[in-house]
Scaffold this active site. Structure first.
Site, PDB file in Angstrom:
ATOM      1  N   LYS A 177     -30.324  22.243  19.483  1.00 13.76           N
ATOM      2  CA  LYS A 177     -30.033  23.125  20.617  1.00 13.76           C
ATOM      3  C   LYS A 177     -29.262  22.366  21.694  1.00 13.76           C
ATOM      4  O   LYS A 177     -28.281  22.871  22.251  1.00 13.76           O
ATOM      5  CB  LYS A 177     -31.330  23.680  21.208  1.00 13.76           C
ATOM      6  CG  LYS A 177     -32.040  24.686  20.336  1.00 13.76           C
ATOM      7  CD  LYS A 177     -33.363  25.092  20.984  1.00 13.76           C
ATOM      8  CE  LYS A 177     -34.108  26.124  20.169  1.00 13.76           C
ATOM      9  NZ  LYS A 177     -35.357  26.536  20.828  1.00 13.76           N
TER      10      LYS A 177
ATOM     11  N   ALA B 269     -35.308  22.169  24.655  1.00 16.45           N
ATOM     12  CA  ALA B 269     -36.702  22.058  24.219  1.00 16.45           C
ATOM     13  C   ALA B 269     -36.988  23.087  23.142  1.00 16.45           C
ATOM     14  O   ALA B 269     -36.339  24.133  23.072  1.00 16.45           O
ATOM     15  CB  ALA B 269     -37.644  22.270  25.403  1.00 16.45           C
ATOM     16  N   ASP B 270     -37.963  22.776  22.313  1.00 14.93           N
ATOM     17  CA  ASP B 270     -38.457  23.736  21.342  1.00 14.93           C
ATOM     18  C   ASP B 270     -39.962  23.535  21.228  1.00 14.93           C
ATOM     19  O   ASP B 270     -40.435  22.406  21.153  1.00 14.93           O
ATOM     20  CB  ASP B 270     -37.804  23.571  19.971  1.00 14.93           C
ATOM     21  CG  ASP B 270     -38.101  24.768  19.100  1.00 14.93           C
ATOM     22  OD1 ASP B 270     -37.401  25.784  19.256  1.00 14.93           O
ATOM     23  OD2 ASP B 270     -39.043  24.712  18.290  1.00 14.93           O
ATOM     24  N   THR B 271     -40.691  24.644  21.241  1.00 20.54           N
ATOM     25  CA  THR B 271     -42.144  24.602  21.170  1.00 20.54           C
ATOM     26  C   THR B 271     -42.612  25.343  19.928  1.00 20.54           C
ATOM     27  O   THR B 271     -42.105  26.410  19.610  1.00 20.54           O
ATOM     28  CB  THR B 271     -42.766  25.250  22.429  1.00 20.54           C
ATOM     29  OG1 THR B 271     -42.308  24.539  23.578  1.00 20.54           O
ATOM     30  CG2 THR B 271     -44.288  25.225  22.383  1.00 20.54           C
TER      31      THR B 271
END
Length: 181
Positions: free
Chosen positions: A50, A66-68
Site C-alpha cells: 500500500k 498500515a494494514d490490520t
C-alpha cells in the site's frame, strides 16, 4: 507533507491525534494478489505494498501505510462478506484469545523506510448463540477485520486485551508517533 495511504475513517481519526494537516490517498492494490503468509508477515507485506503504491504518486511526502488483520492462531480473519460469515467468525473467537496485528510502513521524503508490526492479544467472553445473533443483527461488524470493532459494539464481546488498544482499532498511534520522530 504527510500522506496517509488509506481512506479508513478510523485511521484518519487516529492519525489526527498525533499530527495535523495530512492528506489521504487510498492505495490501489489488489490485496488478493499477495501471497498468504503468517499473520505478522502478511500485514507487513500489505502495508508495504500500500505504501509503495501511494509513494509513487507522492514522491516528496512522508507516506504512512498500515494494514490490520485479526488472526486465530495462523488463520487470518479478514472482513466478513455477509452476516453468516460474521456469525462464523464471532463464534470461532468466542471464549478464546486471538491476536490483532497491524503492519505499519513509513517512507520519509529522503527515501528511508521504517516498518513495525504491532500485536495485541484480545480475549472474548464465552458468547451464547443469542449474544452472537444480537451482535450480528446490529451490523457493526461490517467492514471490520475479524467481524468486530473494539471501539463500537464489539467492545461488549471483549473480556480483556493485552497490548495496544489502538492497534485493535486499526492504527497503533503510540508506535506510529515514535516512527515519525
Amino acid at each position: 507533507m504527510i500522506v496517509l495511504a488509506s481512506s479508513s475513517p478510523r485511521r484518519i481519526e487516529l492519525l489526527g491525534r498525533i499530527t495535523d494537516g495530512f492528506l489521504t490517498d487510498a492505495a490501489q492494490i489488489d490485496e488478493r494478489a499477495l501471497p498468504i503468509l503468517k499473520p505478522a508477515a502478511y500485514v507487513a507485506e500489505l502495508a508495504a505494498a500500500k505504501g509503495a503504491d501511494v509513494a509513487a504518486r507522492h514522491p516528496e511526502a512522508t507516506i504512512i501505510a498500515a494494514d490490520t488483520m485479526v488472526a486465530d492462531g495462523d488463520k487470518l480473519l479478514g472482513k466478513p462478506k455477509d452476516a453468516a460469515d460474521a456469525t462464523r467468525m464471532i463464534r470461532e473467537l468466542s471464549g478464546k484469545t486471538h491476536q490483532t496485528f497491524t503492519g505499519m510502513w513509513v517512507r520519509e521524503p529522503d527515501g528511508s523506510i521504517k516498518t513495525e508490526t504491532v500485536r495485541t492479544d484480545v480475549t472474548f467472553w464465552d458468547l451464547s448463540d443469542a449474544e452472537i445473533a444480537d451482535f450480528v443483527r446490529g451490523e457493526s461488524w461490517r467492514d471490520k477485520a475479524g467481524a468486530y470493532g473494539i471501539q463500537d459494539d464489539g467492545a461488549l464481546l471483549v473480556r480483556s486485551i493485552n497490548g495496544d488498544y489502538y492497534n485493535v482499532v486499526g492504527l497503533p498511534i503510540s508506535t506510529l508517533a515514535r516512527m515519525l520522530r
